[in-house]
Enzyme design. Structure first.
Site, PDB file in Angstrom:
ATOM      1  N   HIS A 113       0.934  -1.236  -0.174  1.00 32.99           N
ATOM      2  CA  HIS A 113       0.105   0.125   0.090  1.00 32.99           C
ATOM      3  C   HIS A 113       0.927   1.272   0.071  1.00 32.99           C
ATOM      4  O   HIS A 113       1.927   1.188   0.716  1.00 32.99           O
ATOM      5  CB  HIS A 113      -0.984  -0.133   1.229  1.00 32.99           C
ATOM      6  CG  HIS A 113      -1.464   1.269   1.556  1.00 32.99           C
ATOM      7  ND1 HIS A 113      -2.606   1.813   1.083  1.00 32.99           N
ATOM      8  CD2 HIS A 113      -1.096   2.263   2.306  1.00 32.99           C
ATOM      9  CE1 HIS A 113      -2.787   3.019   1.331  1.00 32.99           C
ATOM     10  NE2 HIS A 113      -1.933   3.191   2.246  1.00 32.99           N
ATOM     11  N   CYS A 142      -5.008   2.047  -4.529  1.00 29.75           N
ATOM     12  CA  CYS A 142      -4.203   3.198  -3.849  1.00 29.75           C
ATOM     13  C   CYS A 142      -3.016   3.515  -4.671  1.00 29.75           C
ATOM     14  O   CYS A 142      -2.326   4.525  -4.730  1.00 29.75           O
ATOM     15  CB  CYS A 142      -3.997   2.833  -2.288  1.00 29.75           C
ATOM     16  SG  CYS A 142      -2.814   1.429  -2.031  1.00 29.75           S
TER      17      CYS A 142
END
Lengths: 167, 566
Positions: free
Chosen positions: A38, A108
Site C-alpha cells: 500500500h 491506492c
C-alpha cells in the site's frame, strides 16, 4: 525572478501483510511476493492516499498502519500546495472518486502512481504497480477476486458478497 | 485530430513563403512534436512545433480545453512551466506527457472539499464494519492476508488495532462471539474447497516454524502430514463440525474406558505431553490460546483409577469457552488426545495421527465448536442418543478391549499393502473410493436393511482395499457406519447382525482374522469364560448378552443383571 520552491516528494510504502505475504505467498499463490503493498504520497508535510473513502490525507505516518515500511524518494516538485489541492479536487471528480475504488485496478497504488507522475514526472517502482497482475495471474488470486471485486458476482448460493462499503 | 500549429497560434515562420522571418527560427522547418496534455479528467494530444514557447502551447491548449490561458498551469517533471519558457528548455520532446491543472474560479471550494472527504472516510468506515469484516475475515482468517494494496479494507473494518496480528486476533474474537458468522464461513464453498485441499493445508501447517520444530523432533508427524489420505480424512472431519463433535465425544468415551487398562492412563498422558502440547502451543500463537494449557498441570487421578462402567452422561465442561481454558478433568484431557482406541501399546504414529487431527481441529473447530457446544449443552438428550448408539459403543469397546487390534488396524492394513499405497497416491482411485464410500453411506440411510446383508461378501474383497477408503487412519474406522449415526441420531435397534457387521469391519481392518463370519461362541470365547468366572453361569444368556453388546463384557453384565429379577 526568484527560483521556485522545490518541495520534496516521498513515497511511503506499507506492507499490509506485515511480512505474512513473504512467508505465505509461495504456498498460497505459487509465486514469491515480498509484500502486499500500500502506498501513499507525502508532500507539503501531508500524507495523501486513496481508499474506499476516496482521496484522503493525514499527517505523515498517521494512518492505522503506523509508520511506513519503506520510504522512496521520488524527487521534488514545484507544484505548490494550492495547486496540488486543485489537482486533487479534480481527481476527486474524475478518476478517483470514492466509488471508483477497485482493489485490483484502481487502488491506492494507481492513485499514487498518477500523483507522482504529476508532481515529478516519475513513476512509482514497478514491483508495486505490478502487484495486482501478479496476484491475478495465480488461481488463488482469481478466486480471491470474486470476493474483493464488487463488479464480479460471487457464485450463486454463496453467502459472501461484495462488502457493502464498496459500490 | 492534431492541429497544425500554424492555425492555432500567431503566424509561425514554418510554412509560409517568407520562411526566414525570424533569426531564431531554424532554417529548416521546426519539427512538429506530439505532446500529450493530461488533466485529472482528460487527456489530449497536441502537435506543436518543437521550439514553441510555453505561452504558445498554452494558447493551443486553451482553445481545446475551453479555458483562459491564465487558468492553465502546466507541469512537467515536477516543474511548473512558465510562459516565457520554451518546450525545449524543459526537455519536452515528442511523445512525452505534460500535466495540466485548470484553475477553477472558486478556488476555496477545492480546499474545503478535502476535510469533508476526510470526515467521509470515517463515516464510511463506521458504517461498514460488519459487512466488511465478514468478507475480509474469510480471507484473513486463517490465512492472515489483509485486503490487497488498499488501506481501504482495514480502515473500513472499524477495528482499532494497528498491528496486523492484533487485527487477526480481533477477528478471531469476533468470530468466536458470533457463531452465525462462523457457520457462514464454514458453509462458504470457497472455504470448504480450501479446506478440502490437503496439499494446501499441509503446506500451511508446515509453514509454521513451531510446527517445523515439532516435526524435527517427531518425524512421524511429517509422515503423517505427507499422507494425503489422512489429511483428506482429517479435513473432511474438520469441515463438518457435527461430525467433528461426534468424533471427539466418542473418542472421549473410548479413552475413558482405556484408562482402566493398566498403564493406559500413563500412556495417554505421555502421548499428550510429548506430542499434543507442543502442537497446541504451536497453534496457540496464531489462534489465540491453547484451551488445554491447564490440562497438563491439573491432571486428576480420580478418573484414572475408577473404571467407568457407564459413560459420563453429564455434558462435559466446555474447554473452548472464550475466557480461556476452563477446567479439565482427565476426561477433557482425553478429549484433546483423541486416540483411536490406542491403548498402552499405542504407536506414536497413532498419537501423531491424532495429534495432527487435533491440530487441524483446533484451527477450524475452535470457533465452530462454540455454537455446537451451545446447542449440545442445551440438549443433552442429543449426546445421550449419540453415545448410546450401540454399534458405536461396541466398536469402541471392542477396540479398547484389544488395543493390539487398534494398533494393527493403524499399522497394518492401510500402510503395508502396496496396493493401497498405490491407490492412495492415485487421486482418481481415491476419488473412486470416495464415491464408493459415499454410495455406501447413502445406501445406509436409504435402505439400512441392506447393509447387514453385505456381511460376508464385500468384506472379503473390500478388506485389504477397503481400509483405503473407509478405515484410513481415521479413528472412526468404519466411516460408513459412523456417518450413519450422524444422520440418524436416534439409536437403531441393537440387532445382532449390525453388531456382527461392525465386528467384522474392525477385524477386517486389522487384517487379523478371516473375513468369514465366525461363530459367536468362538468369538466371544474369552468373554464367556470371564463371565463364567464372575458367576454368570447361564451360558445361553451370556452369549445372547455378548452378542447384543458386541462382546462388551461390562455392558453384557448390565444386560444380564437387568434381566434378572434381583
Amino acid at each position: 525572478m526568484e527560483p521556485p520552491n522545490l518541495y520534496p516528494v516521498k513515497l511511503y510504502v506499507y506492507d499490509l501483510s506485515k511480512g505474512l505475504a513473504r512467508r505465505l505467498s509461495p504456498i498460497m499463490l505459487g509465486k514469491q511476493l515480498e509484500g502486499i503493498w500500500h502506498t501513499s504520497i507525502v508532500v507539503h508535510k501531508d500524507e495523501f492516499y486513496f481508499g474506499v473513502g476516496g482521496i484522503s490525507s493525514c499527517p505523515p505516518g498517521g494512518t492505522l498502519l503506523g509508520p511506513p515500511d519503506s520510504v522512496v524518494d521520488v524527487g521534488s516538485t514545484e507544484v505548490t500546495e494550492e495547486l496540488f489541492q486543485e489537482y486533487l479536487s479534480s481527481l476527486r471528480e474524475s478518476l478517483f472518486r470514492r466509488e471508483s475504488y477497485n482493489v485490483f485496478e484502481n487502488n491506492c497504488n494507481t492513485f499514487t502512481n498518477e500523483v507522482v507522475q504529476f508532481l515529478t514526472g516519475r513513476k512509482i517502482p514497478s514491483y508495486i504497480t505490478d502487484l495486482p497482475s501478479e496476484i491475478l495471474s495465480t488461481p488463488f488470486g482469481q478466486a480471491l477476486r470474486t470476493f474483493l471485486d464488487p463488479r464480479i458476482q460471487p457464485p450463486e448460493g454463496s453467502p459472501m458478497g461484495p462488502p457493502n462499503g464498496q459500490s | 485530430m492534431a492541429e497544425n500549429g500554424e492555425s492555432s497560434g500567431p503566424p509561425r515562420p514554418s510554412r509560409g513563403p517568407a520562411a526566414a522571418q525570424g533569426p531564431a527560427s531554424a532554417p529548416a522547418e521546426p519539427k512538429i512534436i506530439k505532446v500529450t496534455v493530461k488533466t485529472p479528467k482528460e487527456k489530449e494530444e497536441f502537435a506543436v512545433p518543437e521550439n514553441s514557447s510555453v505561452q504558445q502551447f498554452k494558447e493551443a491548449i486553451s482553445k481545446r480545453f475551453k479555458s483562459q490561458t491564465d487558468q492553465l498551469v502546466l507541469i512537467f517533471a515536477g516543474k511548473i512551466l512558465k510562459d516565457q519558457d520554451t518546450l525545449i528548455q524543459h526537455g519536452i520532446h515528442d511523445g512525452l506527457t505534460v500535466h495540466l491543472v485548470i484553475k477553477s474560479q472558486n478556488r476555496p471550494q477545492g480546499q474545503s472539499t478535502q476535510p469533508s472527504n476526510a470526515a467521509g472516510t470515517n463515516t464510511t468506515s463506521a458504517s461498514t464494519p460488519r459487512s466488511n469484516s465478514t468478507s475480509v475475515s474469510t480471507n484473513s482468517n486463517p490465512f492472515g492476508l489483509g485486503s490487497l494494496g488498499g488501506l481501504a479494507g482495514l480502515s473500513s473494518l472499524g477495528l482499532s488495532s494497528t498491528n496486523f496480528s492484533e487485527l487477526q486476533n480481533q477477528m478471531q474474537q469476533q468470530l468466536l462471539s458470533s457463531p452465525e458468522m462462523m457457520i457462514q464461513i464454514m458453509e462458504n464453498p470457497f472455504v470448504q474447497s480450501m479446506l478440502s485441499n490437503p496439499d494446501l493445508m499441509r503446506q500451511l501447517i508446515m509453514a509454521n516454524p513451531q510446527m517445523q520444530q515439532l516435526i524435527q523432533r517427531n518425524p512421524e508427524i511429517s509422515h503423517l502430514l505427507n499422507n494425503p489420505d489422512i489429511m483428506r480424512q482429517t479435513l473432511e472431519i474438520a469441515r463438518n463440525p457435527a461430525m467433528m463433535q461426534e468424533m471427539m465425544r466418542n473418542q472421549d468415551l473410548a479413552l475413558s474406558n482405556l484408562e482402566s487398562i493398566p498403564g493406559g492412563y500413563n500412556a495417554l498422558r505421555r502421548m499428550y505431553t510429548d506430542i499434543q502440547e507442543p502442537m497446541l502451543n504451536a497453534a496457540q500463537e496464531q489462534f489465540g490460546g491453547n484451551p488445554f494449557a491447564s490440562v497438563g498441570s491439573s491432571s486428576t487421578s480420580g478418573e484414572g483409577t475408577q473404571p467407568s462402567r457407564t459413560e459420563n452422561r453429564d455434558p462435559l465442561p466446555n474447554p473452548w469457552a472464550p475466557p480461556p481454558a476452563t477446567q479439565s478433568s482427565a476426561t477433557t484431557s482425553t478429549t484433546t488426545s483423541s486416540g483411536s482406541g490406542s491403548g498402552s501399546s499405542s504407536s506414536s504414529a497413532t498419537g501423531n495421527t491424532v495429534a495432527a487431527a487435533n491440530y487441524v481441529a483446533s484451527i477450524f473447530s475452535t470457533p465452530g465448536m462454540q455454537s455446537l457446544l451451545q446447542q449440545i449443552t442445551e440438549n443433552p438428550q442429543l449426546i445421550q442418543n449419540m453415545l448410546s448408539a450401540p454399534y458405536m459403543r461396541s466398536m469402541m469397546q471392542s477396540l479398547s478391549q484389544n488395543p493390539d487390534l487398534a494398533a494393527q488396524m493403524m499399522l497394518n492394513s492401510p500402510m503395508q499393502n502396496p496396493d493401497t499405497l498405490s491407490a492412495m497416491s492415485n487421486p482418481r482411485a481415491m476419488q473412486a473410493l470416495m464415491q464408493i464410500q459415499q454410495g455406501l453411506q447413502t445406501l445406509a440411510t436409504e435402505a439400512p436393511g441392506l447393509i447387514p446383508s453385505f456381511t460376508p461378501g464385500p468384506i472379503g474383497p473390500i478388506g485389504p482395499t477397503g481400509p483405503g477408503s473407509t478405515g484410513s487412519g481415521g479413528p472412526p474406522g468404519p466411516t460408513v457406519s459412523s456417518s450413519t449415526p450422524s444422520e440418524t441420531t436416534s439409536p437403531t435397534s441393537e440387532s445382532g447382525p449390525n453388531q456382527q457387521f461392525i465386528q467384522q469391519m474392525v477385524q477386517a481392518l486389522a487384517g487379523a482374522s478371516p473375513p468369514q463370519l465366525p461363530n459367536p461362541e468362538v468369538r466371544f470365547q474369552q468373554q464367556l469364560e470371564q463371565l463364567n468366572a464372575m458367576g454368570f453361569l447361564n451360558r445361553e444368556a451370556n452369549l445372547q448378552a455378548l452378542i447384543a453388546t458386541g462382546g462388551d463384557i461390562n455392558a453384557a453384565i448390565e444386560r444380564l443383571l437387568g434381566s434378572q429379577p434381583s
